[in-house]
Design a protein around this motif. Structure first.
Motif, PDB file in Angstrom:
ATOM      1  N   ALA A  76      -7.027   8.678 -13.778  1.00 53.38           N
ATOM      2  CA  ALA A  76      -5.680   8.909 -14.310  1.00 53.38           C
ATOM      3  C   ALA A  76      -5.424   8.102 -15.577  1.00 53.38           C
ATOM      4  N   LYS A  77      -6.377   7.282 -15.989  1.00 52.94           N
ATOM      5  CA  LYS A  77      -6.259   6.437 -17.178  1.00 52.94           C
ATOM      6  C   LYS A  77      -4.960   5.631 -17.169  1.00 52.94           C
ATOM      7  N   MET A  78      -4.611   5.132 -16.003  1.00 54.77           N
ATOM      8  CA  MET A  78      -3.408   4.309 -15.908  1.00 54.77           C
ATOM      9  C   MET A  78      -3.652   3.124 -14.991  1.00 54.77           C
ATOM     10  N   LEU A  79      -2.899   2.040 -15.235  1.00 54.48           N
ATOM     11  CA  LEU A  79      -2.982   0.888 -14.356  1.00 54.48           C
ATOM     12  C   LEU A  79      -1.888   1.022 -13.322  1.00 54.48           C
ATOM     13  N   ASN A  80      -2.286   1.216 -12.094  1.00 57.78           N
ATOM     14  CA  ASN A  80      -1.323   1.428 -11.025  1.00 57.78           C
ATOM     15  C   ASN A  80      -0.866   0.079 -10.479  1.00 57.78           C
ATOM     16  N   PHE A  81       0.161  -0.494 -11.116  1.00 60.93           N
ATOM     17  CA  PHE A  81       0.585  -1.831 -10.720  1.00 60.93           C
ATOM     18  C   PHE A  81       1.186  -1.886  -9.329  1.00 60.93           C
ATOM     19  N   ALA A  82       1.484  -0.730  -8.759  1.00 60.63           N
ATOM     20  CA  ALA A  82       2.014  -0.719  -7.399  1.00 60.63           C
ATOM     21  C   ALA A  82       0.906  -0.883  -6.364  1.00 60.63           C
ATOM     22  N   HIS A  83      -0.336  -0.866  -6.841  1.00 54.22           N
ATOM     23  CA  HIS A  83      -1.469  -0.916  -5.915  1.00 54.22           C
ATOM     24  C   HIS A  83      -1.423  -2.154  -5.017  1.00 54.22           C
ATOM     25  N   GLY A  84      -1.059  -3.306  -5.585  1.00 57.30           N
ATOM     26  CA  GLY A  84      -0.980  -4.541  -4.804  1.00 57.30           C
ATOM     27  C   GLY A  84       0.027  -4.428  -3.662  1.00 57.30           C
ATOM     28  N   ASP A  85       1.097  -3.714  -3.897  1.00 64.84           N
ATOM     29  CA  ASP A  85       2.125  -3.608  -2.860  1.00 64.84           C
ATOM     30  C   ASP A  85       1.725  -2.652  -1.751  1.00 64.84           C
ATOM     31  N   VAL A  86       0.791  -1.752  -2.073  1.00 68.93           N
ATOM     32  CA  VAL A  86       0.266  -0.879  -1.021  1.00 68.93           C
ATOM     33  C   VAL A  86      -0.513  -1.724  -0.001  1.00 68.93           C
ATOM     34  N   ILE A  87      -1.148  -2.796  -0.481  1.00 62.15           N
ATOM     35  CA  ILE A  87      -1.852  -3.725   0.419  1.00 62.15           C
ATOM     36  C   ILE A  87      -0.872  -4.259   1.453  1.00 62.15           C
ATOM     37  N   MET A  88       0.295  -4.666   0.936  1.00 64.97           N
ATOM     38  CA  MET A  88       1.336  -5.246   1.792  1.00 64.97           C
ATOM     39  C   MET A  88       1.810  -4.209   2.816  1.00 64.97           C
ATOM     40  N   VAL A  89       2.054  -2.988   2.373  1.00 66.09           N
ATOM     41  CA  VAL A  89       2.493  -1.938   3.301  1.00 66.09           C
ATOM     42  C   VAL A  89       1.432  -1.745   4.394  1.00 66.09           C
ATOM     43  N   GLY A  90       0.179  -1.699   3.971  1.00 71.26           N
ATOM     44  CA  GLY A  90      -0.910  -1.532   4.931  1.00 71.26           C
ATOM     45  C   GLY A  90      -0.920  -2.657   5.957  1.00 71.26           C
ATOM     46  N   ALA A  91      -0.687  -3.873   5.476  1.00 75.94           N
ATOM     47  CA  ALA A  91      -0.692  -5.023   6.383  1.00 75.94           C
ATOM     48  C   ALA A  91       0.484  -4.940   7.370  1.00 75.94           C
ATOM     49  N   TYR A  92       1.661  -4.515   6.883  1.00 73.36           N
ATOM     50  CA  TYR A  92       2.805  -4.365   7.799  1.00 73.36           C
ATOM     51  C   TYR A  92       2.546  -3.284   8.846  1.00 73.36           C
ATOM     52  N   VAL A  93       1.927  -2.190   8.423  1.00 75.74           N
ATOM     53  CA  VAL A  93       1.613  -1.135   9.395  1.00 75.74           C
ATOM     54  C   VAL A  93       0.715  -1.723  10.489  1.00 75.74           C
ATOM     55  N   CYS A  94      -0.289  -2.484  10.085  1.00 70.68           N
ATOM     56  CA  CYS A  94      -1.168  -3.130  11.065  1.00 70.68           C
ATOM     57  C   CYS A  94      -0.377  -4.066  11.964  1.00 70.68           C
ATOM     58  N   PHE A  95       0.474  -4.858  11.308  1.00 69.89           N
ATOM     59  CA  PHE A  95       1.247  -5.860  12.054  1.00 69.89           C
ATOM     60  C   PHE A  95       2.089  -5.207  13.152  1.00 69.89           C
ATOM     61  N   PHE A  96       2.861  -4.178  12.787  1.00 64.91           N
ATOM     62  CA  PHE A  96       3.735  -3.553  13.784  1.00 64.91           C
ATOM     63  C   PHE A  96       2.951  -2.745  14.818  1.00 64.91           C
ATOM     64  N   ALA A  97       1.886  -2.111  14.359  1.00 68.47           N
ATOM     65  CA  ALA A  97       1.083  -1.334  15.307  1.00 68.47           C
ATOM     66  C   ALA A  97       0.492  -2.262  16.367  1.00 68.47           C
ATOM     67  N   MET A  98       0.146  -3.489  15.958  1.00 63.55           N
ATOM     68  CA  MET A  98      -0.444  -4.425  16.919  1.00 63.55           C
ATOM     69  C   MET A  98       0.622  -5.124  17.751  1.00 63.55           C
ATOM     70  N   SER A  99       1.699  -5.590  17.066  1.00 62.49           N
ATOM     71  CA  SER A  99       2.681  -6.393  17.797  1.00 62.49           C
ATOM     72  C   SER A  99       3.652  -5.531  18.606  1.00 62.49           C
ATOM     73  N   SER A 100       4.123  -4.424  18.043  1.00 64.07           N
ATOM     74  CA  SER A 100       5.118  -3.622  18.752  1.00 64.07           C
ATOM     75  C   SER A 100       4.488  -2.579  19.664  1.00 64.07           C
ATOM     76  N   PHE A 101       3.375  -2.006  19.196  1.00 60.23           N
ATOM     77  CA  PHE A 101       2.792  -0.909  19.980  1.00 60.23           C
ATOM     78  C   PHE A 101       1.518  -1.314  20.713  1.00 60.23           C
ATOM     79  N   ARG A 102       1.111  -2.530  20.508  1.00 62.60           N
ATOM     80  CA  ARG A 102      -0.050  -3.068  21.218  1.00 62.60           C
ATOM     81  C   ARG A 102      -1.300  -2.205  21.058  1.00 62.60           C
TER      82      ARG A 102
END
Ligand SMILES: Nc1ncnc2c1ncn2[C@@H]1O[C@H](COP(=O)(O)OP(=O)(O)O)[C@@H](O)[C@H]1O
Ligand SMILES: [Mg+2]
Lengths: 236, 291
Positions: free
Chosen positions: B31-57
């Motif tokens: 896409a010849k662009m710097l996707n500066f939101a990429h770092g925040d996708v890491i965070m979203v991924g980590a939260y998904v893991c966090f809740f899937a493990m803590s809330s849904f076991r």
């Protein structure tokens, strides 16, 4: 001979620039039709519009009886229309074989080998260099690759945008021989050229484009004799 | 012996940077662009893991693919709504939009999940094993192995599969690619999806190694990985890998032997020096056109 491609009243703009004005033309099955005109006349714009890369304001383009005016480019290829783009546009960082594979992208995997061998038979040079990056080929070889790549989709109509551009005279002859040969083996060809002499000498019919408008259309041998055409495009 | 330990830890941290950097570099390539939101996708991924493990076991074997899937969809969505309309626009407009998307993700995370840091449970436990006397955590080993597997997978994907080759074709010339019958939009979406799912995996590994999770978690690793991608040669997949691993090693060595406070400054200083000597990055290349 049935009409295979028919463009009616196409108008193409780049912002405020009206690059193609009310252009109509057609190609019959089995023909070589050439579109000649000076640099900037609008030739490439027309081919890009037929391929779906650019849109026409009004007018219509039909291919094999289907209206393709608003069909996206990748679907148009699938329906049997291939283009050898201006300046070749081979994928420089992919190998010769990968380039050819991309040409057959829309075709089923099963016939891939056969199609590849058919192109290699026509262009033995490409076979020798199948594992080389396209960026390491000479200009003439790249043009052959661009043509071979387009043939990989087994098109019903092959459009070529200035295939002789930037090539040494000996290679230019060779390219035109290839085009003629393709036509004799059944391909229908829409050829865009600045080299009007060569293009008209192999074509059945020709259209002359000036400033985005078609100013003449006639059988190619008639255009070769035409005084205006001679003066403007054939060097006297 | 501590030297070897630092080296292994550096490679492991670098592996996380590398996995993130792959997303930057693949998206940049096509896409010849710097996707500066990429770092925040890491965070979203980590939260998904966090809740899937803590809330849904849910077990890690399900959690990580789930996070990867969610982030893949998120990445494709970001591309379709934020970047696709700007495909013909100038690069400054795209850059500003990317920064906007980054803020949007961070602030949405703040709103949904609050700013208080969560303690992330490692997806692979916290066991330490001794390898010839060196204490090495499971996370370290799994991170390095994951990185190797991803690199091998991407190499096969881009080199051998039809879709992967189509991706390379689009990266070189979109018009020519569509004249081959390649659906350019689908290919770009797919690239964002792959890059974003890698970010999710990186998020899970990162938070397993450094177990605090907050909406800002992705920022710094995002910037470092972006640096790694440039360092290795933006657009080059092996470059992202090399850049990431080297960056991790430099960072850990700088922390260990020079100064913890200065380590980031040292990392960026190395980057600047490399770019002065090799402006295209370590493995970056400028394509020459033939006429
Ligand atoms: N991307 C573009 N943006 C603006 N103007 C363009 C663009 N491409 C072509 N043109 C203009 O449209 C006209 C026709 O160009 P083109 O179709 O490339 O001509 P030809 O192929 O006959 O040399 C020219 O005046 C050219 O300057
Ligand atoms: Mg042209």
């Amino acid at each position: 001979m049935p009409v295979i491609l028919k463009a009616e009243n196409i108008n193409v703009y780049y912002g405020a620039i009206h690059a193609v004005k009310d252009v109509s033309f057609h190609v019959n099955e089995g023909e070589i039709v050439t579109l000649i005109g000076a640099n900037g006349a609008g030739k490439s714009t027309i081919l890009k519009t037929v391929s779906g890369l650019l849109g026409s304001r009004g007018g219509s383009i039909s291919f094999l009886g289907e209206n393709i005016s608003s069909v996206p480019p990748h679907k148009i290829v699938e329906s049997g229309l291939a283009q050898v783009p201006e300046g070749r546009a081979v994928f420089l960082q992919m190998t010769v074989e990968e380039n050819l594979e991309m040409g057959g992208f829309t075709r089923p995997k099963s016939g891939g080998r056969t199609r590849l061998e058919r192109v290699f038979t026509r262009f033995p040079r490409l076979k020798e260099r199948r594992c080389q990056l396209a960026g390491t080929l000479s200009g003439g070889e790249q043009q052959m690759l661009a043509i071979g790549r387009a043939l990989m989709s087994e098109p019903r109509l092959l459009m070529m945008d200035e295939p002789s551009m930037g090539l040494a005279p000996i290679l230019v002859e060779q390219i035109f021989e290839i085009i003629n040969d393709l036509n004799r083996s059944g391909s229908t060809i829409l050829l865009v050229e600045q080299n009007a002499q060569m293009a008209l000498s192999i074509a059945d019919r020709g259209y002359v484009l000036e400033n985005g408008e078609i100013i003449k259309s006639a059988p190619a041998d008639k255009l070769l004799e035409d005084d205006d055409v001679k003066k403007a495009y054939l060097g006297g | 012996m501590t030297f070897v330990l630092y080296l292994i830890n550096g490679v492991s941290l670098g592996s996380i940077y590398a996995i993130i950097a792959l997303g930057y570099t693949m998206v940049y390539g096509i896409a010849k662009m710097l996707n500066f939101a990429h770092g925040d996708v890491i965070m979203v991924g980590a939260y998904v893991c966090f809740f899937a493990m803590s809330s849904f076991r849910l077990p890690p074997i399900i959690v990580v693919p789930l996070a990867a899937g969610v982030c893949a969809a998120l990445g494709a969505l970001i591309e379709a709504f934020a970047y696709r309309p700007l495909r013909q626009a100038g690069s400054l407009a795209v850059l500003i939009t990317a920064i906007g998307v980054s803020y949007l993700l961070q602030n949405t995370a703040l709103l949904l999940w609050k700013s208080n840091p969560r303690v992330f449970t490692s997806i692979v436990g916290t066991d330490v094993i001794k390898i010839s006397g060196l204490p090495i955590t499971y996370v370290t080993i799994i991170t390095i192995l994951t990185c190797v597997a991803i690199m091998a997978g991407l190499t096969i994907f881009t080199g051998k599969t039809k879709m992967g080759k189509a991706m390379r074709a689009c990266a070189e010339d979109k018009n020519a690619a569509s004249l081959m019958g390649i659906n350019v939009n689908v290919t770009i979406s797919l690239t964002f999806a792959i890059g974003s799912s890698l970010a999710a995996i990186a998020g899970a590994l990162l938070c397993s190694a450094y177990p605090t999770l907050s909406p800002a978690t992705g920022s710094m690793p995002g910037i470092k990985a972006f640096t790694a991608a440039v360092f290795g040669g933006i657009g080059s997949i092996p470059g992202a890998m090399l850049g990431g691993v080297l960056l991790g090693i430099i960072e850990i060595f700088a922390k260990a032997y020079i100064s913890t406070q200065l380590s980031d400054a040292i990392v960026f200083a190395v980057l600047i020096i490399v770019l002065l000597v090799k402006p295209a990055g370590l493995l970056g290349k400028h394509a020459h056109e033939k006429v």
